[in-house]
Design an enzyme around this catalytic site. Structure first.
Site, PDB file in Angstrom:
ATOM      1  N   SER A  92       0.824  -1.217   0.000  1.00  0.00           N
ATOM      2  CA  SER A  92       0.000   0.000   0.000  1.00  0.00           C
ATOM      3  C   SER A  92       0.853   1.260   0.000  1.00  0.00           C
ATOM      4  O   SER A  92       0.342   2.348  -0.249  1.00  0.00           O
ATOM      5  CB  SER A  92      -0.909   0.021   1.234  1.00  0.00           C
ATOM      6  OG  SER A  92      -0.135   0.022   2.421  1.00  0.00           O
ATOM      7  N   HIS A 148      -3.250  -3.937  -5.307  1.00  0.00           N
ATOM      8  CA  HIS A 148      -3.547  -3.371  -3.988  1.00  0.00           C
ATOM      9  C   HIS A 148      -5.018  -3.524  -3.646  1.00  0.00           C
ATOM     10  O   HIS A 148      -5.880  -2.856  -4.213  1.00  0.00           O
ATOM     11  CB  HIS A 148      -3.148  -1.890  -3.959  1.00  0.00           C
ATOM     12  CG  HIS A 148      -3.354  -1.255  -2.623  1.00  0.00           C
ATOM     13  ND1 HIS A 148      -3.689   0.076  -2.472  1.00  0.00           N
ATOM     14  CD2 HIS A 148      -3.299  -1.772  -1.364  1.00  0.00           C
ATOM     15  CE1 HIS A 148      -3.810   0.347  -1.184  1.00  0.00           C
ATOM     16  NE2 HIS A 148      -3.593  -0.761  -0.493  1.00  0.00           N
ATOM     17  N   GLU A 195      -6.548  -1.707  -6.905  1.00  0.00           N
ATOM     18  CA  GLU A 195      -5.637  -0.915  -7.724  1.00  0.00           C
ATOM     19  C   GLU A 195      -4.597  -1.847  -8.360  1.00  0.00           C
ATOM     20  O   GLU A 195      -3.931  -2.608  -7.661  1.00  0.00           O
ATOM     21  CB  GLU A 195      -4.927   0.135  -6.870  1.00  0.00           C
ATOM     22  CG  GLU A 195      -5.857   1.193  -6.314  1.00  0.00           C
ATOM     23  CD  GLU A 195      -5.151   2.160  -5.387  1.00  0.00           C
ATOM     24  OE1 GLU A 195      -5.356   3.374  -5.536  1.00  0.00           O
ATOM     25  OE2 GLU A 195      -4.389   1.705  -4.511  1.00  0.00           O
ATOM     26  N   ASN A 246      -4.878   6.177  -1.622  1.00  0.00           N
ATOM     27  CA  ASN A 246      -4.203   6.769  -0.467  1.00  0.00           C
ATOM     28  C   ASN A 246      -3.742   8.197  -0.744  1.00  0.00           C
ATOM     29  O   ASN A 246      -3.748   9.049   0.155  1.00  0.00           O
ATOM     30  CB  ASN A 246      -3.027   5.897  -0.026  1.00  0.00           C
ATOM     31  CG  ASN A 246      -3.494   4.665   0.726  1.00  0.00           C
ATOM     32  OD1 ASN A 246      -4.593   4.630   1.265  1.00  0.00           O
ATOM     33  ND2 ASN A 246      -2.673   3.641   0.748  1.00  0.00           N
TER      34      ASN A 246
END
Length: 513
Positions: free
Chosen positions: A128, A149, A161, A199
């Site tokens: 991540s 991800h 992802e 993120n």
């Protein structure tokens, strides 16, 4: 090895999962549910056994809740086996690592796997925060290494992802896209950059909220209420900090900020460091931005607004589409509206700035600052109304404004002066970061919106949200912030500037040559 010819994995592939913590278990369950044979491996054999038992327990609970039939449960469980050694993964079509978030450990695992797996097996990392390119750097065949991800809990979080490293081939990305599509989840493809899509996109909500708190513009509970009731977020930013853990949130923010070479748009606040150092981590420490008793946040009772005698209200000039709802609201509240060029001496004055602070708007109109407040208009006025004072606002006029605008029981929040109010500046910051992600070609606009809306649970994808509020309005908020603070944090992305000026959707892609 010709990974450019990779077409696997297809339905019924063999998927290896290394690491059997919460993420590894979720990935294994998802893949087995989609019809793949799954082999789970952990350096601790007991952990692998425990993981399979926990997956079976979760499947059993789904049967109890009526979400799964017993025969389906048995079929899924039968497709999950344990690989006692890495060598048992030799025939896998793809191996997904979900081990500790440590670069050296991931590189060592992939090096060991390359001595075992077939030439067309794909290696995927669930990192991540680490660079997929760095993870693949020690591999003999970095072209078959990609990021995959997932988000926790994996079966429920419907977005994944797919990250392209510097050497990853398109055929590998396509194969992983096919793998994820078969699970019913949505795959989005992104470049290998700090924070990927989700993120990175989440930095706007967290860092701008705490910036507002640190300046004394509004208090914790006020910010959470505004963001939920005005903008439609499920959790306010400080509720989210407490749920995630401030130490976890700060670590993610610092990683992204440092790896982006101190990009101001994602800069963390000193207040985050201060509170972490004080052990105010959130629910897990018993106190964060809220104090918790038996897991329940203790909220301050809403302050009573002193009743004030009614008075006429003069509304300053503004955009028709923003001013008209204010006039209509005042009419529904039976408030007398002065329709004159200048206010009378007895009138409360309301200004409607978009981007500028109340002080700037008041001075531009040469109004009496003691009896003038600003009203936020970019969000609907039905549930929550936000007023903004200046240092010169008289308490009696502040109370009169809050009292009259709350006559129908709607929540009214009064905050201190700020360009862009609170909700507008936070949402504008979210939109601006997403715009710059599109500008940097981190992902295509539609994938940015899909990933952030599904991965973070936002009410809208940020680019579509910018369109709903108006790209020019978002630009005005950012320009007001930039003018006030002279901080490059608020510089508008060229993606936003061009589309706002051309009247185009923020989802409009570049015209590729």
């Amino acid at each position: 090895m010709e990974t450019g010819e990779t077409t696997r994995p297809a339905h019924g592939s063999i998927v290896g999962v290394v690491g059997t913590g919460a993420m590894g278990q979720g990935i294994a369950q998802l893949m087995a549910t989609a019809g793949h044979q799954v082999l789970i491996h952990d350096a601790n054999p007991a952990a692998a056994d425990s993981a399979r038992s926990q997956i079976n327990g979760h499947l059993a609970r789904m049967v109890t809740k009526g979400k799964l039939r017993e025969d389906e449960q048995s079929a899924i469980a039968s497709r999950i086996g344990i690989a006692a050694t890495l060598e048992a993964l030799a025939n896998c079509d793809v191996v997904i690592e979900a081990i500790v978030e440590d670069l050296s450990a991931k590189q060592a695992l992939f090096a060991a796997l390359e001595e075992i797996i077939t030439n067309d097996c794909i290696l995927a990392t669930n990192t991540s925060s680490l660079s997929v390119t760095k993870i693949a750097a020690q591999s003999k065949h970095p072209e078959r290494v990609a990021g995959l991800h997932f988000f926790n809990p994996v079966p429920l979080m419907k977005v994944v992802e797919i990250i392209r490293g510097a050497h990853t081939t398109q055929s590998v990305l396509d194969a992983l896209d096919k793998l994820i599509a078969g699970t019913g989840h949505k795959a989005v493809q992104a470049k290998d950059n700090p924070g990927f899509i989700v993120n990175l996109g989440g930095r706007g909500y967290s860092t701008e909220s705490i910036r507002i708190l640190s300046e004394g513009i509004a208090q914790v509970q006020q910010v959470d209420e505004m963001l939920k009731e005005q903008a439609g977020f499920k959790l306010g930013p400080f509720e989210l900090f407490d749920l995630t853990g401030l130490d976890v949130s700060l670590a993610a923010s610092e990683t992204i900020y440092n790896n982006f070479h101190h990009e101001p748009r994602v800069r963390p606040s000193f207040l985050m460091h201060q509170r972490r150092n004080g052990g105010l981590l959130g629910r897990k420490s018993g106190e964060g931005f809220y104090r918790y008793v038996d897991g329940t946040p203790q909220r301050a009772p809403k302050a009573e607004i002193p009743a004030a005698p009614p008075c006429p209200v003069w509304v300053g000039p503004g955009q028709v589409e923003l001013r008209d709802p204010v006039i209509q609201l005042l009419g529904r509240l039976d408030i007398q509206v002065e329709q004159t060029e200048h206010p009378s001496a007895a009138a409360l004055c309301l200004v409607l700035p978009v981007g500028s602070d109340a002080t700037t708007a008041i001075l531009a109109l040469e109004l009496d600052p003691t009896r003038t407040l600003a009203l936020e208009t970019l969000f609907p006025l039905e549930k929550h109304r936000v007023l903004m004072t200046t240092p010169a606002t008289a308490p009696a006029w502040r109370n009169a404004a809050a009292s009259m605008l709350g006559k129908d029981g709607a929540n009214v929040t009064v905050i201190n002066d700020s360009p862009g109010f609170a909700s507008s500046r936070i949402v504008a910051h979210i939109v601006n970061i997403a715009c710059d992600m599109a500008q940097q070609n981190i992902a295509i606009p539609g994938d940015i919106d899909l990933a952030i809306s599904l991965g973070l649970g936002y009410p809208h994808g940020p680019l579509a949200w910018g369109d709903r509020l108006g790209a020019q309005q978002i630009l005005s908020v950012l320009e007001g912030l930039h003018e006030c603070y002279r901080d490059p944090r608020y510089r508008p992305s060229p993606w936003l500037v061009r589309r706002a000026r051309l009247g185009l959707s923020l989802l409009s892609p570049e015209q590729m040559q």
